[in-house]
Scaffold this motif. Structure first.
Motif, short mmCIF file in Angstrom:
data_model
loop_
_atom_site.label_atom_id
_atom_site.label_comp_id
_atom_site.label_asym_id
_atom_site.label_seq_id
_atom_site.Cartn_x
_atom_site.Cartn_y
_atom_site.Cartn_z
N HIS A 102 -22.03 47.58 -34.47
CA HIS A 102 -22.20 48.76 -33.62
C HIS A 102 -20.86 49.46 -33.43
O HIS A 102 -19.79 48.83 -33.44
N GLU A 103 -20.91 50.77 -33.24
CA GLU A 103 -19.69 51.56 -33.04
C GLU A 103 -18.86 51.03 -31.87
O GLU A 103 -17.63 51.11 -31.88
N SER A 152 -20.90 54.36 -43.88
CA SER A 152 -20.32 53.46 -42.88
C SER A 152 -18.81 53.34 -43.11
O SER A 152 -18.02 53.33 -42.16
N PHE A 203 -17.19 56.40 -41.85
CA PHE A 203 -17.23 56.38 -40.38
C PHE A 203 -16.10 55.51 -39.83
O PHE A 203 -15.38 55.91 -38.90
N PRO A 249 -23.97 53.99 -35.25
CA PRO A 249 -23.22 54.89 -34.34
C PRO A 249 -23.89 54.96 -32.97
O PRO A 249 -25.06 54.60 -32.80
#
Length: 275
Positions: A165-166, A264, A267, A201
């Motif tokens: 998870h972010e 990902s 990110f 995200p």
């Protein structure tokens, strides 16, 4: 741990056959106390005995029988055994669990996956623990964690898929430099052919609530797999078929709402550059 897993499966087959442990022990010519120890994973069992037991339980699944036979034999000393007097048993067993898994799937929300952590990041996490660990305890755990990561580099390397998870990507345990180093390490590891990293995200609201870190270690057959849940007192291991199926669904859904591997990586890179 592997011996305990075998015992659980043998007990499950016996119970499905409607046979008491006393009758099962008599069937293969051992005492009931020894049968209980085998099923509890406190006593080894030979391949021949496993075959005899499965025949007596009318198990016609040859693939399952061979999988169980492969879990027998003399227990080999693993590198993790040298830590048994230094670390809690529940910590040491994680390495054995990962070593025997044919593939590993992980989902985390508030922490980095253990096998993808840098030493500096892990030490920073350990220094936040309650109760506080002494310096030598931190070093024992850090060296143990780094040795666990060998499964990702073995020949052949263990397939590893992590969903993060972010929130975990943005937590800073030891300042920006350590966090940035950890994030770039995550990107580097995700480029290995056996490692897949996906990110959820903050904007993704339809993923299953994952309060604990989940690790799914695949067995030779799906119902011989094991789930490890990370808790404050160590790992809790789950073996029941219904539990395994539930966590397979949870991981499938979690992976389905996460960004694809390429996106990902991008990110994570953006977060690292802004840290």
């Amino acid at each position: 741990m592997r011996q305990r897993r075998l015992g659980i499966e043998l007990r499950r087959l016996r119970e499905r056959a409607g046979m008491s442990s006393t009758d099962a022990a008599a069937m293969i010519g051992i005492q009931q106390a020894r049968m209980s120890m085998i099923e509890a994973g406190r006593h080894g069992v030979s391949a021949d005995r496993v075959r005899a037991m499965t025949r007596g339980y009318s198990c016609g699944d040859d693939e399952l029988v061979e999988a169980l036979v492969s879990m027998t034999g003399r227990r080999e000393r693993g590198w993790w055994d040298e830590y048994r007097e230094l670390l809690p048993a529940s910590v040491v067993e994680v390495a054995e669990f990962e070593h025997h898994a044919s593939a590993i799937r992980v989902a985390v929300v508030a922490s980095m996956p253990g096998l993808l952590q840098t030493p500096e990041h892990f030490r920073a996490v350990l220094r936040c623990r309650v109760p506080v660990l002494r310096p030598h305890e931190v070093e024992h755990r850090a060296s143990f964690r780094m040795k666990r990561q060998a499964v990702l580099y073995s020949d052949p390397p263990t397939p590893y898929r992590a969903v993060i998870h972010e929130a975990a990507l943005r937590l800073e345990y030891a300042g920006a430099d350590t966090t940035r180093q950890q994030l770039f390490h995550l990107i580097e590891m995700s480029e290995r052919p056996n490692v897949t990293v996906q990110v959820i995200p903050f904007g993704a609201n339809d993923f299953p609530a994952v309060g604990q870190s989940i690790t799914y270690g695949a067995g030779l057959l799906p119902h011989l797999s094991t789930v490890a849940l990370d808790t404050d007192h160590g790992c809790e291991y789950l073996f029941a078929e219904a539990q395994l199926e539930r966590y397979r669904v949870v991981l499938d859904r979690t992976e389905s709402v996460a960004l694809p591997p390429g996106k990902s990586r991008d990110f994570i890179r953006r977060i690292a550059k802004s840290t």
